[in-house]
Design an enzyme around this catalytic site. Sequence first.
Site, PDB file in Angstrom:
ATOM      1  N   HIS A 138      66.470  10.546 -26.930  1.00 24.22           N
ATOM      2  CA  HIS A 138      65.120  10.098 -26.426  1.00 24.22           C
ATOM      3  C   HIS A 138      64.243  11.470 -26.164  1.00 24.22           C
ATOM      4  O   HIS A 138      63.122  11.317 -26.481  1.00 24.22           O
ATOM      5  CB  HIS A 138      65.234   9.293 -25.191  1.00 24.22           C
ATOM      6  CG  HIS A 138      63.993   8.623 -24.584  1.00 24.22           C
ATOM      7  ND1 HIS A 138      63.723   7.264 -24.759  1.00 24.22           N
ATOM      8  CD2 HIS A 138      63.164   9.348 -23.847  1.00 24.22           C
ATOM      9  CE1 HIS A 138      62.562   7.230 -24.013  1.00 24.22           C
ATOM     10  NE2 HIS A 138      62.201   8.430 -23.845  1.00 24.22           N
ATOM     11  N   GLU A 139      64.964  12.173 -25.277  1.00 18.46           N
ATOM     12  CA  GLU A 139      63.741  13.286 -24.768  1.00 18.46           C
ATOM     13  C   GLU A 139      63.523  14.227 -25.786  1.00 18.46           C
ATOM     14  O   GLU A 139      62.448  14.757 -26.067  1.00 18.46           O
ATOM     15  CB  GLU A 139      64.550  13.906 -23.687  1.00 18.46           C
ATOM     16  CG  GLU A 139      64.662  13.054 -22.197  1.00 18.46           C
ATOM     17  CD  GLU A 139      63.345  12.490 -21.935  1.00 18.46           C
ATOM     18  OE1 GLU A 139      62.342  13.222 -22.083  1.00 18.46           O
ATOM     19  OE2 GLU A 139      63.527  11.254 -21.352  1.00 18.46           O
ATOM     20  N   HIS A 142      60.781  13.101 -27.731  1.00 18.28           N
ATOM     21  CA  HIS A 142      59.592  13.486 -27.299  1.00 18.28           C
ATOM     22  C   HIS A 142      59.118  14.961 -27.699  1.00 18.28           C
ATOM     23  O   HIS A 142      57.999  15.054 -28.090  1.00 18.28           O
ATOM     24  CB  HIS A 142      59.822  13.383 -25.705  1.00 18.28           C
ATOM     25  CG  HIS A 142      59.469  11.944 -25.065  1.00 18.28           C
ATOM     26  ND1 HIS A 142      58.419  11.142 -25.424  1.00 18.28           N
ATOM     27  CD2 HIS A 142      60.352  11.294 -24.096  1.00 18.28           C
ATOM     28  CE1 HIS A 142      58.350   9.992 -24.676  1.00 18.28           C
ATOM     29  NE2 HIS A 142      59.622   9.923 -23.961  1.00 18.28           N
ATOM     30  N   GLU A 189      56.962   5.686 -25.258  1.00 12.49           N
ATOM     31  CA  GLU A 189      58.532   5.649 -24.837  1.00 12.49           C
ATOM     32  C   GLU A 189      59.124   4.728 -25.850  1.00 12.49           C
ATOM     33  O   GLU A 189      60.506   4.871 -26.210  1.00 12.49           O
ATOM     34  CB  GLU A 189      58.633   4.939 -23.479  1.00 12.49           C
ATOM     35  CG  GLU A 189      58.165   5.772 -22.200  1.00 12.49           C
ATOM     36  CD  GLU A 189      59.230   6.786 -22.070  1.00 12.49           C
ATOM     37  OE1 GLU A 189      60.388   6.611 -21.686  1.00 12.49           O
ATOM     38  OE2 GLU A 189      58.779   7.994 -22.403  1.00 12.49           O
TER      39      GLU A 189
END
Length: 368
Positions: A138-139, A142, A189
């Site tokens: 997930h990060e 980003h 997100e």
Amino acid sequence: MTDHHEGHLPGRQRKRFPGISSRAYEHPADRSALVALRKLSGFDTVFKALSGLLPERSLRLLFLSDSVRVSDAQFTHLNDMLRDACYILDLEKVPPMYVTQDPKPNAMCIGLDEPIIVVTTGLVELLDEEEMRAVVGHEVGHALSGHSVYRTVLLFLTSLALKIAWIPLGNVAIMAIVTALREWFRKSELSADRAGLLVGQDVQASMRGLMKIAGGNHLHEMNVDAFLAQADEYEKGGDLRDSVLKILNVLPRSHPFTTVRAAELKKWSETRDYQRIMDGHYPKRTEDKDTSVTDSFRESGRHYADTVRTSKDPLMKLVSDIAGGAGDLAGGLGDKLFGRSGGGQGPKGPKGSQGEPDGRSPDGQSEG
């Protein structure tokens, strides 16, 4: 930042996506919210000013001096996950990752020049290996999408707004930008959750991770299907007053509600778009420069139109009914004015020529 290598392979084989563009997993609402943010009056001025003023070196020194940097010698299991995530999404350089002491489960990707990933001890202690792998992915998502820049600006402006709250006009101006940034970040997100799924390639682990963030480490007391049922109840439950309360509840948040995130991710995992990526068919970074901005607008427009049309929320249903009623009324007037019979075409040509929905899914692909 250091170049990643292919050492420390994961415990099971996962598919890799060489040259994948962030467009492959970005949620349409993420892109459209970012466009809206950039059009906000005064945002460009504030952003350019802050880009030169934000103490990024100070931020890096802060984590270096007061957190634990993930490496081959410290938190080696997280280091392996980070390298693996960068390898799967083909991120050229591995961002520095830090573990900071905080009982609240959280993770973030910040930085203007180069991204930094920070995870809290509360998160590390809460999640198992597969759940944590999805968070690390997930990060990294980003970072690949370039979200860290706007996230850093949001953190700074939120802090600044608190410091100048006593100045009425100044606070109003900053809070307008903070509100727009929060709206974009909530949508971003959803994109990063998709990236986490592409890295972990385990839908159940992603669901469990979100469920734990909501209810803690009590898996024997929780059930994924029941958790997803909560999201459905939240969306369609209540009346118009509840719809307004939902909006007010989410405005101060930087993240969407966890049940909503879980439902959105589960829905995407069952689409043809996701399967095409897993089969190796996805947009490449080399094609990004040729991407049409107009197409992105249209895709976002289709997404929002479909969201309103299919939503079970009372307010969204009312909006859809009003829009449909207006369309029926306009159609009836058109029949009388132009002498059309039922099903005839108006003077502007066939349906679709004025930009009506073309029947594709929210992500621009035909549903499988």
